[in-house]
Design an enzyme around this catalytic site. Structure first.
Site, PDB file in Angstrom:
ATOM      1  N   THR A   1       0.644  -0.691  -1.875  1.00 39.97           N
ATOM      2  CA  THR A   1       0.970  -0.588  -3.298  1.00 39.97           C
ATOM      3  C   THR A   1       0.748   0.829  -3.786  1.00 39.97           C
ATOM      4  OG1 THR A   1       0.737  -1.764  -5.387  1.00 39.97           O
ATOM      5  CG2 THR A   1      -1.301  -1.060  -4.332  1.00 39.97           C
TER       6      THR A   1
ATOM      7  N   LYS B   1       0.408  -6.079 -10.820  1.00 37.41           N
ATOM      8  CA  LYS B   1      -0.890  -5.634 -10.318  1.00 37.41           C
ATOM      9  C   LYS B   1      -1.721  -4.939 -11.390  1.00 37.41           C
ATOM     10  CE  LYS B   1       1.568  -4.959  -6.027  1.00 37.41           C
ATOM     11  NZ  LYS B   1       2.122  -3.959  -5.131  1.00 37.41           N
TER      12      LYS B   1
ATOM     13  N   GLY C   1      -5.818  -1.779 -12.752  1.00 42.63           N
ATOM     14  CA  GLY C   1      -4.835  -1.993 -11.696  1.00 42.63           C
ATOM     15  C   GLY C   1      -5.542  -2.055 -10.363  1.00 42.63           C
TER      16      GLY C   1
ATOM     17  N   ALA D   1       8.089   5.573  -5.020  1.00 44.09           N
ATOM     18  CA  ALA D   1       8.923   4.527  -4.415  1.00 44.09           C
ATOM     19  C   ALA D   1      10.006   5.111  -3.512  1.00 44.09           C
ATOM     20  CB  ALA D   1       9.560   3.658  -5.505  1.00 44.09           C
TER      21      ALA D   1
ATOM     22  N   CYS E   1       7.300   6.275  -0.241  1.00 48.96           N
ATOM     23  CA  CYS E   1       6.397   5.337   0.431  1.00 48.96           C
ATOM     24  C   CYS E   1       7.104   4.013   0.703  1.00 48.96           C
ATOM     25  CB  CYS E   1       5.169   5.098  -0.450  1.00 48.96           C
ATOM     26  SG  CYS E   1       4.011   3.901   0.260  1.00 48.96           S
TER      27      CYS E   1
ATOM     28  N   THR F   1       5.922   0.875  -1.312  1.00 48.67           N
ATOM     29  CA  THR F   1       6.033   0.974  -2.764  1.00 48.67           C
ATOM     30  C   THR F   1       7.486   0.761  -3.152  1.00 48.67           C
ATOM     31  OG1 THR F   1       4.221   2.581  -2.815  1.00 48.67           O
ATOM     32  CG2 THR F   1       5.649   2.508  -4.748  1.00 48.67           C
TER      33      THR F   1
END
Length: 179
Positions: A7, A39, A51, A162, A165, A168
Site C-alpha cells: 500500500t 485504509k 492510515g 501508483a 509501485c 499501489t
C-alpha cells in the site's frame, strides 16, 4: 525501519489543512485481491485521521486501540500515540501485529510502529508502505514548487506512486482536517 509492502499512505499538512490519503489495492503475494479498500479513518469525533500499511485485521485492531487511547487521554494525540506504541511493543499478542500507522491532527503528524516508534517528521509530510518513498518524494517536490493545498498534494503524490509501485493503485481515498 522496514517499509511494509502492499500500500501507500501519505500525510501532508499545509497552511490550515491536514490531509491523509491511501490507495485502495490489497495484494496477496503477486495477486490483487481488492482494488478499492479504504485504509484511512477519522477517529475521535473526526479530530484525528489515521492510515495504515500492513495486515488489514491488524490495522483495524490498532485503529480501535488508538481510539481507546484517544478517549482515555481526552484527544491528546501525542500521549495516545506514545501509549499505543508502548502497549503494542510490550503486549504479547499486540507485538505480533504487522502494520504501521500514520496518525495526524491539526497540529501533529506521527508515524507509529510496533517497534515502539512514535516519530514526528521534521517536515509536514510523512509516508509509509511500499509506495511511501515515491509518494513522499512527489509530495516534497509539490510542496516546494507549487501552491497546491494539502489534499491536492496528497492526491497527486498518490497518483505518481501508483505509476511506479506495483503494490499501489490509483483508487485513492483522502480524508482532511481543517480548511
Amino acid at each position: 525501519m522496514e517499509q511494509l509492502r502492499g500500500t501507500t499512505i501519505i500525510c501532508v499538512r499545509r497552511d490550515n489543512q491536514t490531509a491523509i490519503g491511501g490507495d485502495g489495492q490489497v495484494s496477496l503475494g503477486n495477486t490483487v485481491i481488492k482494488s478499492n479498500a479504504k485504509k484511512i479513518r477519522k477517529l475521535y469525533n473526526d479530530k484525528v485521521v489515521v492510515g495504515f500499511a500492513g495486515a488489514t485485521a491488524d490495522a483495524f485492531t490498532l485503529f480501535e486501540k488508538l481510539e481507546d487511547k484517544l478517549n482515555e487521554y481526552a484527544g491528546n494525540l501525542t500521549r495516545a500515540s506514545v501509549e499505543l506504541a508502548k502497549e503494542w511493543r510490550t503486549d504479547k499478542v499486540l507485538r505480533r501485529l504487522e502494520a504501521m500507522l500514520i496518525a495526524a491532527d491539526k497540529e501533529s503528524i506521527y508515524l507509529i510502529s510496533g517497534n515502539g516508534d512514535v516519530l514526528s517528521p521534521d517536515e509536514d509530510v510523512c509516508a509509509i508502505g511500499s509506495g511511501g518513498n515515491y509518494a513522499l518524494s512527489a509530495a516534497k517536490a509539490l510542496i516546494g514548487f507549487t501552491q497546491l493545498d494539502a489534499e491536492s498534494i496528497v492526491r497527486e503524490s498518490l497518483k505518481i506512486a501508483a505509476q511506479i509501485c506495483i503494490y499501489t493503485n490509483d483508487s485513492i481515498t483522502v480524508e482532511t482536517l481543517g480548511e
